[in-house]
Design a protein around this motif. Structure first.
Motif, short mmCIF file in Angstrom:
data_model
loop_
_atom_site.label_atom_id
_atom_site.label_comp_id
_atom_site.label_asym_id
_atom_site.label_seq_id
_atom_site.Cartn_x
_atom_site.Cartn_y
_atom_site.Cartn_z
N CYS A 198 -17.36 -37.52 -7.68
CA CYS A 198 -18.80 -36.89 -7.55
C CYS A 198 -19.04 -36.82 -5.97
CB CYS A 198 -19.72 -37.63 -8.30
SG CYS A 198 -21.42 -36.84 -8.06
N ARG A 199 -19.62 -35.67 -5.39
CA ARG A 199 -20.12 -35.40 -4.04
C ARG A 199 -21.44 -35.45 -4.02
NH1 ARG A 199 -15.74 -31.64 -1.44
NH2 ARG A 199 -16.46 -32.58 0.59
N CYS A 200 -22.22 -35.78 -5.11
CA CYS A 200 -23.65 -35.84 -4.77
C CYS A 200 -24.31 -36.27 -3.50
CB CYS A 200 -24.08 -36.57 -5.88
SG CYS A 200 -24.55 -35.93 -7.64
N VAL A 209 -24.05 -33.39 -1.19
CA VAL A 209 -24.99 -32.47 -1.45
C VAL A 209 -26.05 -32.80 -1.04
CG1 VAL A 209 -25.94 -31.36 -3.45
CG2 VAL A 209 -23.39 -31.76 -3.43
N CYS A 245 -17.77 -29.16 -4.47
CA CYS A 245 -17.21 -30.04 -5.33
C CYS A 245 -16.13 -29.63 -6.27
CB CYS A 245 -18.57 -30.81 -5.95
SG CYS A 245 -17.81 -32.00 -7.12
N LEU A 287 -15.43 -30.71 -9.23
CA LEU A 287 -15.89 -30.97 -10.34
C LEU A 287 -16.79 -29.91 -10.93
CD1 LEU A 287 -16.01 -34.93 -10.39
CD2 LEU A 287 -14.07 -33.32 -10.83
N PHE A 288 -17.51 -29.41 -10.10
CA PHE A 288 -18.56 -28.34 -10.33
C PHE A 288 -18.27 -27.32 -11.28
CE2 PHE A 288 -20.96 -24.63 -9.77
CZ PHE A 288 -22.13 -25.00 -9.55
N CYS A 342 -17.95 -30.98 -14.41
CA CYS A 342 -19.05 -31.43 -14.63
C CYS A 342 -20.08 -30.34 -14.81
CB CYS A 342 -19.46 -31.83 -13.23
SG CYS A 342 -21.24 -32.56 -12.74
N ILE A 388 -21.47 -35.23 -14.60
CA ILE A 388 -20.94 -36.55 -14.10
C ILE A 388 -21.94 -37.31 -12.98
CG2 ILE A 388 -18.86 -37.22 -12.61
CD1 ILE A 388 -17.22 -35.28 -14.10
N GLY A 389 -22.53 -36.44 -12.35
CA GLY A 389 -23.28 -37.08 -11.46
C GLY A 389 -24.85 -36.79 -11.52
N CYS A 439 -27.08 -35.17 -9.83
CA CYS A 439 -27.56 -34.05 -9.26
C CYS A 439 -27.29 -32.74 -10.22
CB CYS A 439 -26.66 -33.48 -8.04
SG CYS A 439 -27.07 -34.52 -6.54
N MET A 440 -26.49 -33.10 -11.24
CA MET A 440 -26.14 -32.25 -12.37
C MET A 440 -26.98 -32.55 -13.56
SD MET A 440 -24.48 -29.45 -13.10
CE MET A 440 -23.00 -29.12 -12.34
N CYS A 469 -27.12 -29.47 -7.89
CA CYS A 469 -25.85 -29.00 -8.72
C CYS A 469 -26.37 -28.39 -9.96
CB CYS A 469 -25.01 -30.08 -9.01
SG CYS A 469 -24.41 -30.83 -7.70
S1 SF4 Z 1 -23.14 -33.77 -9.66
FE1 SF4 Z 1 -21.19 -32.87 -10.42
S2 SF4 Z 1 -20.93 -30.94 -9.54
FE2 SF4 Z 1 -22.53 -32.05 -8.37
S3 SF4 Z 1 -21.27 -33.42 -6.73
FE3 SF4 Z 1 -21.43 -34.61 -8.55
S4 SF4 Z 1 -19.75 -34.11 -9.77
FE4 SF4 Z 1 -20.17 -32.66 -8.20
#
Ligand code: SF4
Lengths: 80, 358
Positions: free
Chosen positions: B307-309, B312, B322, B324-325, B329, B335-336, B338-339, B346
């Motif tokens: 996760c690269r929240c 972001v 990211c 996973l976006f 996710c 997953i994080g 921000c989603m 996200c």
């Molecule tokens: S919330 Fe999901 S899409 Fe956003 S950075 Fe984390 S893993 Fe990636």
């Protein structure tokens, strides 16, 4: 930054108010705005009135909120 | 209205052209993020104007360590967890409040008052209020702590996760590689702390700070004001949200917060530990401090793999960068954080597309 909804004070007893936003009525506390009166428009965030707001601004925000499709959800939200 | 937007847009176009390089403006407010995407404002912007969604959603910046404490408390039989709705889906190391809901007593509340009411009604349980949020939300926690003290409600406490916006902005600007040229400042935080609170950012970092409302025209006006300042090389502090925000903010709210809380170090997702960027309960209210009562200490902890929240939130990458976006996710299986939150960057990109209003 945190979602706040404009609403009109329609009942007020001490710092406990009932407010109306676009026909939705809910409870709000006016502890943070001790000088508000019945009929005033306030911004309500997480159950508290945080600032007064004018008619024009309230209308703009209501319009915006009604356009955000998940408004029903957002009432439940603390949001950013 | 359309005409007014067109006019503001033309002005913005002309200024951005005159600036002649990429301009990065960060909005530090989840409601701005949602409104910008929902209304399609992004599709109206000049090509060289890039909007970054900053750490403006309290759910998104809450650290993994805090979530883990919440989950630990939820595992106890003697506790009722009262939380704002956004928090229940935020993933920790082992699931989220939502996945624990079948076993634990977790109540979603709309207000801190409701949490205190649950404590009144359940004297044999410890009611823990998950107190997150920025300056807009903090006064609501302060009021109930004082009320609990006044009414001697001893089975109520708050897990204090309140954070401060200005120190986070300072940390972002002090970070390496930051590309932030200016801030669109949060409207509702400003209603409490006053727009004057952002002056230090202008003075110390020479970045324009403009407070604007949430409606598309107000946002475009805010961006146009920022770009004008950038073009002229004169960073200033300005509020275009006069209907709601004053320079001093809400004095009563600030006073109540000062009575209950004192500045403390804070752990932020993505930003790590930032000195004096959070609030802790003052010692006279330590009885109402969940972490003191239960002897819990928030540790900085690793974040969920992949996760690269964090990046972001710092405006270093767009959500689509990211891996996973949109794949692993999504808002249904976040997953994080921000989603999770509807105000997370996200989630907004997923729902509305890069340019908004999909
Ligand atoms: S919330 Fe999901 S899409 Fe956003 S950075 Fe984390 S893993 Fe990636």
């Amino acid at each position: 930054m945190c979602l706040a909804i404009p609403a009109r004070i329609i009942e007020l007893e001490g710092d406990k108010a009932v407010v109306d936003a676009m026909g939705n009525r809910f409870k709000a506390k006016t502890t943070l705005l001790p000088n508000v009166k019945l009929g005033d428009l306030v911004l309500v965030h997480a159950g508290f009135a945080i600032s007064q707001v004018d008619e024009e601004e309230a209308k703009k925000t209501w319009q915006l909120i009604s356009e955000i499709d998940d408004y029903i959800d957002t009432q439940n939200k603390l949001s950013g | 209205m359309i005409q007014k937007i067109k006019k503001a847009q033309d002005m913005l176009d002309a200024t951005c052209k005159a600036i002649g390089r990429q301009v990065n403006i960060m909005e530090v407010c989840g409601t701005h993020t949602v409104s910008i995407f929902r209304s399609g404002v992004r599709s109206l912007l000049p090509e060289n104007l890039h909007l970054l969604s900053g750490p403006g959603c309290p759910v998104c910046v809450t650290s993994q360590g805090y979530i883990d404490i919440v989950l630990e408390l939820a595992g106890r039989d003697d506790c009722i967890i009262a939380t704002y709705g956004d928090m229940i889906r935020v993933p920790g190391k082992e699931g989220s409040l939502e996945t624990k809901q079948s076993k634990a007593d977790i109540r979603v509340v709309l207000s801190s008052e409701d949490a205190l009411q649950i404590a009144r009604e359940n004297p044999d349980k410890q009611v823990v209020f998950i107190a997150v949020g920025f300056e807009t939300t903090t006064p609501a926690s302060a009021v109930v702590v004082q009320e609990a003290a006044k009414d001697s409600i001893d089975n109520f406490s708050i897990l204090c996760g309140h954070k401060l916006v200005v120190p986070a902005m300072r940390a972002l600007l002090s970070g390496m590689n930051n590309k932030i040229d200016a801030f669109l400042c949060p409207g509702h935080v400003s209603a409490i702390i006053g727009y004057g609170a952002f002056r230090e950012i202008v003075d110390d970092f020479k970045r324009p700070c403009v407070v604007a409302g949430f409606e598309p025209l107000q946002i475009i006006d805010g961006l146009a004001e920022i770009c004008k300042q950038l073009e002229q090389g004169k960073p200033e502090l300005k509020s275009l949200y006069g209907a709601v925000v004053t320079e001093e903010g809400n004095a009563v709210a600030k006073q109540i917060v000062n009575e209950c809380f004192e500045p403390a170090d804070g752990y932020w997702r993505g930003l790590g530990k930032i000195e004096i960027s959070a609030l802790g309960l003052k010692s006279e209210y330590s009885k109402y401090d969940t972490s003191k009562q239960f002897g819990l200490i928030e540790k900085s902890s690793e974040e969920i793999g992949g996760c690269r929240c964090g990046e972001v939130l710092c405006g270093l990458i767009d959500p689509t960068e990211c891996a996973l976006f949109g794949k692993k996710c999504t808002p249904l299986k976040p997953i994080g954080p921000c989603m999770v939150s509807s105000e997370g960057a996200c989630a907004a990109w997923y729902k509305y597309g890069q340019h908004g209003n999909k």
